[in-house]
Design an enzyme around this catalytic site. Structure first.
Site, PDB file in Angstrom:
ATOM      1  N   TYR A 171       3.533  -8.942 -22.417  1.00 25.44           N
ATOM      2  CA  TYR A 171       3.428  -7.930 -23.480  1.00 25.44           C
ATOM      3  C   TYR A 171       1.961  -7.512 -23.704  1.00 25.44           C
ATOM      4  CZ  TYR A 171       4.094  -6.086 -28.289  1.00 25.44           C
ATOM      5  OH  TYR A 171       4.125  -5.316 -29.425  1.00 25.44           O
ATOM      6  N   LYS A 175       0.574  -3.796 -23.286  1.00 23.13           N
ATOM      7  CA  LYS A 175      -0.013  -3.055 -24.401  1.00 23.13           C
ATOM      8  C   LYS A 175      -1.460  -2.651 -24.107  1.00 23.13           C
ATOM      9  CE  LYS A 175       3.253  -2.549 -27.380  1.00 23.13           C
ATOM     10  NZ  LYS A 175       3.950  -1.239 -27.332  1.00 23.13           N
TER      11      LYS A 175
HETATM   12  N1  LIG Z   1       6.462  -5.141 -35.247  1.00 21.32           N
HETATM   13  C1  LIG Z   1       5.176  -5.329 -35.055  1.00 21.32           C
HETATM   14  O1  LIG Z   1       4.509  -6.096 -35.761  1.00 21.32           O
HETATM   15  C2  LIG Z   1       4.481  -4.589 -33.940  1.00 21.32           C
HETATM   16  C3  LIG Z   1       3.093  -4.773 -33.802  1.00 21.32           C
HETATM   17  C4  LIG Z   1       2.445  -4.073 -32.800  1.00 21.32           C
HETATM   18  C5  LIG Z   1       3.142  -3.198 -31.973  1.00 21.32           C
HETATM   19  N2  LIG Z   1       4.494  -3.063 -32.124  1.00 21.32           N
HETATM   20  C6  LIG Z   1       5.186  -2.138 -31.235  1.00 21.32           C
HETATM   21  O2  LIG Z   1       5.932  -1.218 -32.020  1.00 21.32           O
HETATM   22  C7  LIG Z   1       7.028  -0.740 -31.247  1.00 21.32           C
HETATM   23  C8  LIG Z   1       8.321  -0.890 -32.047  1.00 21.32           C
HETATM   24  O3  LIG Z   1       8.580  -2.256 -32.251  1.00 21.32           O
HETATM   25  P1  LIG Z   1       9.468  -2.812 -33.474  1.00 21.32           P
HETATM   26  O4  LIG Z   1       8.734  -3.970 -34.027  1.00 21.32           O
HETATM   27  O5  LIG Z   1       9.837  -1.703 -34.353  1.00 21.32           O
HETATM   28  O6  LIG Z   1      10.747  -3.381 -32.673  1.00 21.32           O
HETATM   29  P2  LIG Z   1      12.329  -3.113 -32.869  1.00 21.32           P
HETATM   30  O7  LIG Z   1      13.010  -4.071 -31.967  1.00 21.32           O
HETATM   31  O8  LIG Z   1      12.675  -3.111 -34.308  1.00 21.32           O
HETATM   32  O9  LIG Z   1      12.500  -1.628 -32.306  1.00 21.32           O
HETATM   33  C9  LIG Z   1      12.324  -1.323 -30.951  1.00 21.32           C
HETATM   34  C10 LIG Z   1      13.399  -0.357 -30.539  1.00 21.32           C
HETATM   35  O10 LIG Z   1      13.198   0.008 -29.159  1.00 21.32           O
HETATM   36  C11 LIG Z   1      14.470   0.134 -28.565  1.00 21.32           C
HETATM   37  N3  LIG Z   1      14.365  -0.027 -27.113  1.00 21.32           N
HETATM   38  C12 LIG Z   1      14.132  -1.164 -26.428  1.00 21.32           C
HETATM   39  N4  LIG Z   1      14.125  -0.914 -25.104  1.00 21.32           N
HETATM   40  C13 LIG Z   1      14.353   0.424 -24.951  1.00 21.32           C
HETATM   41  C14 LIG Z   1      14.463   1.279 -23.834  1.00 21.32           C
HETATM   42  N5  LIG Z   1      14.344   0.797 -22.584  1.00 21.32           N
HETATM   43  N6  LIG Z   1      14.695   2.603 -24.041  1.00 21.32           N
HETATM   44  C15 LIG Z   1      14.833   3.097 -25.301  1.00 21.32           C
HETATM   45  N7  LIG Z   1      14.765   2.305 -26.407  1.00 21.32           N
HETATM   46  C16 LIG Z   1      14.518   0.996 -26.231  1.00 21.32           C
HETATM   47  C17 LIG Z   1      15.308  -0.960 -29.204  1.00 21.32           C
HETATM   48  O11 LIG Z   1      16.704  -0.699 -29.080  1.00 21.32           O
HETATM   49  C18 LIG Z   1      14.803  -0.926 -30.646  1.00 21.32           C
HETATM   50  O12 LIG Z   1      15.612  -0.086 -31.463  1.00 21.32           O
HETATM   51  C19 LIG Z   1       7.017  -1.529 -29.948  1.00 21.32           C
HETATM   52  O13 LIG Z   1       6.354  -0.768 -28.946  1.00 21.32           O
HETATM   53  C20 LIG Z   1       6.202  -2.741 -30.297  1.00 21.32           C
HETATM   54  O14 LIG Z   1       5.611  -3.314 -29.161  1.00 21.32           O
HETATM   55  C21 LIG Z   1       5.180  -3.742 -33.089  1.00 21.32           C
END
Ligand SMILES: NC(=O)c1ccc[n+]([C@@H]2O[C@H](COP(=O)([O-])OP(=O)(O)OC[C@H]3O[C@@H](n4cnc5c(N)ncnc54)[C@H](O)[C@@H]3O)[C@@H](O)[C@H]2O)c1
Length: 307
Positions: A171, A175
């Site tokens: 990851y 990223k």
């Molecule tokens: N939550 C955090 O603290 C955090 C911090 C930094 C970055 N992020 C990034 O934010 C983004 C969203 O993460 P989140 O925490 O909301 O997670 P989440 O699991 O709540 O949402 C992610 C969504 O992406 C969808 N998904 C997964 N694979 C997919 C694909 N191949 N095609 C289309 N959709 C797909 C999933 O079904 C899900 O609905 C991600 O890129 C994550 O890396 C999150």
């Protein structure tokens, strides 16, 4: 409803849950029509479903306009189709928010090649495919119109990519790659007026809940209204809406971290310290002293600990 994004069409990937869902609701609240993409997979990338439908329903109930897309961002054909859907149904696509993501955390000695490949596929290939599909369309329009287009790409990086995080070698690498992709695309697309930036969001979602151990995680819009919650996953969404707007036409190639109440400009890999060899090859047997005195300016630079 504000009119910041009135008339704009936005594609948000992975918008069925968490941060992407919050972005979709925010963009719609500023007048954008939203293509709500979500594969409906688990946090680790298994399965599929119609998770996008609920978000489309919420946007419609609030008086906005949205359609669902259930495509996989890692699949070239499905990504071309989701971008085509915006052009076919609404005549244009102005904003692409690359947000879809999964995690498969393990220390590197326990991580399988499949864990590595799937995380890279969703984050890096997915971000690249959606950006490319939009860029091809925008370039063709700019060429035939003899000028520039309205285009915004907003990518999603993370503290793991910017600073490192134990157990996330897949990851973190993905990223960090997204930051390199953002900077390169910002250069390539500047000539047609398209901006490309990245956000580093935060908040408790089902994805980050896998690290913190939280079991039931409410979506951003299900949280009690009013009180400021530093773990609310929608806190980066206003930044996405602003970057998507006319107001941010001059901002490209930037990485903005929105965590809790903080908004930070992230910059890395600038030359902090430089020394020169005086026109000859370095001698490995003498480098220890050069490193300690000129480069690290200490004998024990230590680990660069993450956030
Ligand atoms: N939550 C955090 O603290 C955090 C911090 C930094 C970055 N992020 C990034 O934010 C983004 C969203 O993460 P989140 O925490 O909301 O997670 P989440 O699991 O709540 O949402 C992610 C969504 O992406 C969808 N998904 C997964 N694979 C997919 C694909 N191949 N095609 C289309 N959709 C797909 C999933 O079904 C899900 O609905 C991600 O890129 C994550 O890396 C999150």
């Amino acid at each position: 409803m504000s009119s910041l994004l009135e008339g704009k069409v936005a594609l948000v990937t992975g918008a069925g849950h968490g941060i992407g869902r919050a972005h979709a609701l925010e963009l719609a609240s500023h007048g954008a029509t939203v293509v709500v993409n979500d594969l409906g997979s688990s946090v680790s990338g298994e399965g599929s479903g119609r998770d996008a439908d609920e978000v489309v329903g919420i946007i419609a109930a609030r008086g906005g306009k949205a359609i669902a897309d259930y495509g996989d961002v890692g699949d070239e054909e499905q990504v071309e189709a989701m971008v085509a859907k915006a052009f076919d149904q609404f005549g244009h696509l102005d904003v692409v928010v690359n947000n879809a993501g999964i995690v498969r955390d393990r220390a590197v000695w326990n991580m399988s090649v499949q864990d590595f490949d799937l995380v890279m596929r969703v984050h890096v290939r997915g971000t690249w495919l959606a950006s490319r599909a939009a860029a091809k369309r925008w370039r063709a329009i700019a060429k035939s119109d003899g000028g520039s287009v309205y285009g915004r790409i907003i990518n999603t990086t993370s503290g793991a990519g910017l600073l490192g995080h134990f157990g996330q070698s897949n990851y973190g690498a993905a990223k960090a790659a997204i930051v390199g992709l953002t900077q390169t695309l910002s250069l390539e697309l500047a000539s047609i007026g398209v901006t490309v930036n990245a956000i580093s969001p935060g908040g408790i979602t089902r994805l980050s809940g896998t690290i913190s151990g939280a079991e039931q995680v409410p979506e951003a819009d299900e949280r009690p209204e009013g009180e400021f919650d530093p773990k609310d996953p929608s806190l980066a969404s206003p930044v996405v809406a602003w970057l998507a707007s006319h107001e941010a036409a001059h901002v490209s190639g930037q990485v903005i971290r929105a965590m809790g109440e903080e908004l930070s400009l992230m910059q890395g890999w600038t030359k902090r310290v430089t020394t020169t060899s005086g026109g000859k090859r370095w001698d490995a047997t003498k480098l220890g002293a050069v490193m300690a005195t000129d480069i690290f300016q200490t004998r024990a630079p230590g680990l660069r600990l993450g956030s």
